[in-house]
Design a protein around this motif. Structure first.
Motif, short mmCIF file in Angstrom:
data_model
loop_
_atom_site.label_atom_id
_atom_site.label_comp_id
_atom_site.label_asym_id
_atom_site.label_seq_id
_atom_site.Cartn_x
_atom_site.Cartn_y
_atom_site.Cartn_z
N ALA A 185 0.83 -1.21 0.00
CA ALA A 185 0.00 0.00 0.00
C ALA A 185 0.87 1.26 0.00
N ILE A 186 1.92 1.26 0.79
CA ILE A 186 2.82 2.43 0.83
C ILE A 186 3.50 2.62 -0.52
N ALA A 187 3.93 1.53 -1.13
CA ALA A 187 4.59 1.64 -2.44
C ALA A 187 3.64 2.23 -3.48
N VAL A 188 2.40 1.78 -3.48
CA VAL A 188 1.42 2.28 -4.46
C VAL A 188 1.08 3.75 -4.19
N LEU A 189 0.86 4.08 -2.93
CA LEU A 189 0.50 5.45 -2.60
C LEU A 189 1.65 6.43 -2.83
N SER A 190 2.88 5.95 -2.88
CA SER A 190 4.02 6.84 -3.09
C SER A 190 4.15 7.29 -4.54
N ILE A 191 3.50 6.61 -5.47
CA ILE A 191 3.69 6.92 -6.89
C ILE A 191 3.35 8.38 -7.21
#
Length: 412
Positions: free
Chosen positions: A63-69
């Motif tokens: 989730a953090i990786a996706v939201l960081s985009i």
């Protein structure tokens, strides 16, 4: 260490981007820790099955990786390859922090320390590369720093079988506490980072430089506070020596006293050194640095003492009081910043805001917490219920022998 490396290998514009990427990464780890792993650790004091399972850690990392985009894209990393590289590695520090929490919950803190050491040593070759011809950009360096967390995660994962768990308490059992700690972390950011960014952008000021440099000088002291608090939480959750309410309160008082004495000595020593030697770092006047060290130090002293009181209350299940007083504290500090700015601009705002924080930490958080702890010492010979109100979580209010239905087997 990553920031030191970045200073040596990145041009100014790329260094600014890297600093913001690092801020996003550390904030993401803090958010997950406040809303997932730390609440479970507090609950572990009275519930031996309060362990965060693999699926929780993996979900949070993805989730953090996706939201960081979109955040990484907004910072100027627009090319597909660097954007993919940064976002693909952005969740690794979160996953590594989940692994650390699993070993801490099992009272295997040396394993967590080993992971930290591996991550630090992995940055060593990057230090040597700055003396060569290899060119870095912000995205590449951020990916390398995140990859070191992945390397440490591999080391800890190889030992995870030694603390394999078969049952876990579902998140709904501590959801309310997690929401309160998430709110406290979010509100805390408004008091620790936002004011300096806002006031620094409103105009040039010697005091802004003095306060910012003072925060750098006192940074190691904040690390000591954080490490002390983390160890106290782990001791209270896992050690039999801290199981009784009396022993926990006694340990909290000891840590508070030590932090106050240490902080006072460090702050006084730095102020005297700056005053006697007339230090003027990077064009910052010595008088501005003295004011910055004094007020930032006073905030550190009072917040260190009040912080231990808050941790003790959380270990005893009084989460709402800590979050409420923290919100009131931040509100009072912002009122100080605002009134100071109206009366005297940026400089007056800094002085009023930090002075308000230094005074309000004991008045709003520390003293009420100490009063509640004295009442607990008199009324509670054993640890109190897990929550402030019996209706907050049904899973935590029923007897242990009937909670088996709320526990789920997992396969790590």
């Amino acid at each position: 260490m990553a920031m030191i490396i970045a200073v040596g290998v990145l041009p100014p514009q790329q260094f600014a981007i890297f600093s913001l990427l690092t801020l996003i990464s550390t904030t993401s780890v803090g958010l997950v820790r406040a809303s997932l792993t730390r609440p479970a650790l507090f609950l572990l004091r009275t519930d031996p099955d309060a362990r965060v399972p693999f699926r929780y850690g993996l979900t949070a990392s993805v989730a953090i990786a996706v939201l960081s985009i979109p955040l990484v894209w907004a910072l100027g990393v627009r090319s597909l390859e660097p954007l993919a590289l940064v976002t693909a590695t952005f969740g690794l520090p979160v996953f590594y922090d989940w692994l650390r929490s699993r070993f801490i919950a099992a009272d295997r803190r040396w394993h967590a320390a080993l992971g930290d050491a591996v991550r630090l040593l992995a940055l060593g070759p990057v230090v040597l590369l700055q003396f060569g011809d290899l060119q870095f950009d912000a995205a590449g360096l951020q990916a390398i720093v995140a990859a070191t967390a992945g390397l440490s995660a591999i080391v800890l994962w190889s030992r995870l079988w030694t603390i394999r768990i078969t049952c876990w308490t579902p998140f709904r059992a501590y959801r309310h506490q997690a929401h309160l700690q998430f709110l406290e972390f979010t509100v805390g950011q408004l008091n620790s980072t936002i004011p300096m960014f806002v006031l620094g952008g409103l105009g040039a000021s010697q005091l802004v430089g003095g306060f910012r440099f003072a925060q750098t000088l006192l940074g190691p002291m904040n690390l000591i506070f954080a490490a002390t608090s983390a160890n106290f939480v782990a001791d209270g959750a896992t050690r039999d020596s801290h199981r009784s309410t009396a022993s926990l309160l006694q340990r909290g008082r000891q840590l508070s006293t030590r932090l106050i004495v240490m902080s006072a000595i460090v702050v006084a020593g730095i102020v005297l050194t700056v005053r006697l030697l007339g230090i003027n770092p990077s064009g910052v006047q010595s008088s501005a640095l003295q004011v910055g060290v004094l007020l930032v130090g006073l905030v550190a002293i009072s917040s260190g003492w009040a912080g231990i009181q808050g941790v003790t209350l959380r270990l005893l299940g009084h989460h709402a009081l800590v979050t409420t007083t923290r919100a009131l504290l931040v509100g009072a500090s912002w009122i100080g910043f605002f009134i100071g700015f109206v009366l005297g601009g940026v400089d007056a705002s800094l002085v009023a805001g930090f002075a308000t924080s230094a005074v309000c930490y004991p008045l709003i958080l520390g003293i009420p917490a100490a009063r509640r702890l004295r009442m607990i010492a008199i009324q509670e010979p054993t640890p109190p219920p897990l929550v402030d109100r019996p209706t907050e979580s049904r899973a935590t209010s029923v007897p242990n022998d009937t909670r088996e239905a709320d526990r789920r087997p997992i396969d790590d």
